[in-house]
Design an enzyme around this catalytic site. Structure first.
Site, PDB file in Angstrom:
ATOM      1  N   SER A  72      -3.275  -9.265  -6.635  1.00 41.17           N
ATOM      2  CA  SER A  72      -1.688  -8.564  -7.150  1.00 41.17           C
ATOM      3  C   SER A  72      -0.812  -9.702  -6.509  1.00 41.17           C
ATOM      4  CB  SER A  72      -1.583  -7.216  -6.496  1.00 41.17           C
ATOM      5  OG  SER A  72      -1.660  -7.533  -4.944  1.00 41.17           O
ATOM      6  N   HIS A  76      -4.305  -3.460   6.450  1.00 36.81           N
ATOM      7  CA  HIS A  76      -4.092  -3.988   4.995  1.00 36.81           C
ATOM      8  C   HIS A  76      -5.534  -4.192   4.356  1.00 36.81           C
ATOM      9  CE1 HIS A  76      -2.834  -5.125   1.093  1.00 36.81           C
ATOM     10  NE2 HIS A  76      -3.216  -6.161   1.289  1.00 36.81           N
ATOM     11  N   ASP A 125       0.501  -1.200   0.176  1.00 35.60           N
ATOM     12  CA  ASP A 125      -0.087  -0.047  -0.090  1.00 35.60           C
ATOM     13  C   ASP A 125       0.941   1.367   0.013  1.00 35.60           C
ATOM     14  OD1 ASP A 125      -2.473  -1.532   0.419  1.00 35.60           O
ATOM     15  OD2 ASP A 125      -1.254  -2.327   2.419  1.00 35.60           O
TER      16      ASP A 125
HETATM   17  C1  LMR Z   1      -3.825  -6.220  -2.560  1.00 35.87           C
HETATM   18  O1  LMR Z   1      -3.808  -5.548  -1.745  1.00 35.87           O
HETATM   19  O2  LMR Z   1      -3.721  -6.608  -3.784  1.00 35.87           O
HETATM   20  C2  LMR Z   1      -4.642  -7.569  -1.847  1.00 35.87           C
HETATM   21  O3  LMR Z   1      -4.462  -7.885  -0.452  1.00 35.87           O
HETATM   22  C3  LMR Z   1      -6.171  -7.600  -2.238  1.00 35.87           C
HETATM   23  C4  LMR Z   1      -6.814  -9.239  -1.920  1.00 35.87           C
HETATM   24  O4  LMR Z   1      -7.823  -9.041  -1.306  1.00 35.87           O
HETATM   25  O5  LMR Z   1      -6.100 -10.202  -2.298  1.00 35.87           O
END
Ligand code: LMR
Length: 336
Positions: A247, A192, A164
């Site tokens: 991701s 997160h 992030d």
């Molecule tokens: C991300 O931030 O890309 C992942 O945590 C999203 C997810 O829910 O897999």
């Protein structure tokens, strides 16, 4: 001289190693991205029995890549074997939320996975093993792990919000049409998840005329308070929409950045964001794994103190703490 033999290998465990993030992460580690180009590594790869064959395929490819720094690969579905003597544990494995599954069911499965892995780490990992939890719900998985590995110091158990943090740097760089490496000191506060509070109020940009505040350069409060924040909060969902998968390469890269800076230190004048065990700094309730701005030195993180918190930040920081308390309550409801 004879001393050119170099450093002892560091043992790194990756759980969920046959998955998408694992597949992106292990070659980065084996190339020295995580710990530096002079640091040999031994990889301990863990996955669940249905993935055993795929995991063995990953091991075969790691051998075929002939990485000079890679001194060994253990691929196993046995958690005790995987944890044996590891100095660093990257917890990527977990039970993912799929369409139609309840948050409750996912949490209950992850509580039992992280409880079991905590005990194995506590018994078999090297003393002072550093742990990074990547799998969602990352903060709460890390908290369960901490609670069930009481002999591992709480400061050794962290979760990933560097993804992030990097997304926030990238969003500002794109907006200002500058390079991402010229932006620094954004903050990710809290969970997160989409309640995280991305904060650019202390961020700066290196310009030819010296360091300038992002606030001053962007001079658009609406963008900084609305678009920027939702861009970062929603980026994971946007990737899932585009890739039909979470991701992976950016998560793997962020995991390398997290461990790299934790072990080797943050650059002077720069902080990063890490999910760490709250000591009550900034009025965040103690007893949560919460993302803070941190600097790292000699393998230890410390929360950056004394930053001025404005009204919107305060509200955002409290909202994400509230969600973490709810997750903690839900997780604990599955424990006897
Ligand atoms: C991300 O931030 O890309 C992942 O945590 C999203 C997810 O829910 O897999």
């Amino acid at each position: 001289s004879c001393r050119a033999m170099g450093k002892q290998p560091v043992k790194i465990m990756v759980t969920g190693a046959a998955g998408q993030i694992g597949y992106a992460l292990v070659p980065m580690i084996a190339r020295g991205v995580m710990l530096g180009s002079d640091q040999p590594v031994i990889l301990h790869l863990l996955d669940i029995p249905p993935s055993a064959e795929a995991l063995n395929g990953v091991k075969m490819e790691l051998i075929d890549a002939a990485f000079p720094l890679l001194k060994g690969v253990v691929a196993t579905t046995n958690v005790e074997e995987a944890c044996g003597g590891v100095n660093i544990a990257i917890m990527v494995g977990g039970f993912r939320r799929k369409e139609g599954t309840e948050r409750k069911d996912v949490m209950s499965k992850n509580v039992s996975i992280y409880k079991a892995q905590a005990s194995a780490l506590e018994q078999y990992a090297a003393a002072n093993c550093k742990v990074l939890v990547v799998a969602n719900p990352a903060n709460t998985n890390a908290l369960i792990l901490k609670d069930f590995a009481p002999s591992i110091p709480a400061k050794n158990i962290t979760c990933l919000t560097r993804l992030d943090h990097n997304r926030a740097l990238g969003g500002i760089a794109q907006r200002l049409n500058i390079h991402v490496s010229d932006v620094k000191n954004v903050i990710i506060w809290g969970n997160h998840s989409s309640t995280q509070y991305p904060d650019a109020s202390h961020a700066t940009v290196i310009t030819q005329a010296g360091e300038k505040s992002v606030k001053e350069l962007i001079a658009d409060d609406k963008w900084l308070h609305d678009e920027f924040i939702s861009f970062v909060q929603q980026r994971g969902a946007a990737i899932i929409k585009a890739r039909k998968l979470s991701s992976a390469l950016s998560a793997a890269s962020a995991a390398c950045d997290h461990i790299h800076d934790w072990v080797l230190g943050t650059p002077k004048g720069t902080w990063t964001s890490m999910g760490v065990y709250s000591d009550g700094s900034y009025g965040v309730p103690p007893g949560l794994i919460y993302s803070f701005p941190v600097t790292c030195n000699k393998g230890e993180w410390s929360i950056v103190q004394g930053l001025r918190i404005d009204e919107p930040s305060r509200a955002g920081m409290d909202a994400t703490a509230k969600e973490l308390i709810e997750e903690k309550t839900l997780a604990y409801s599955f424990l006897d």
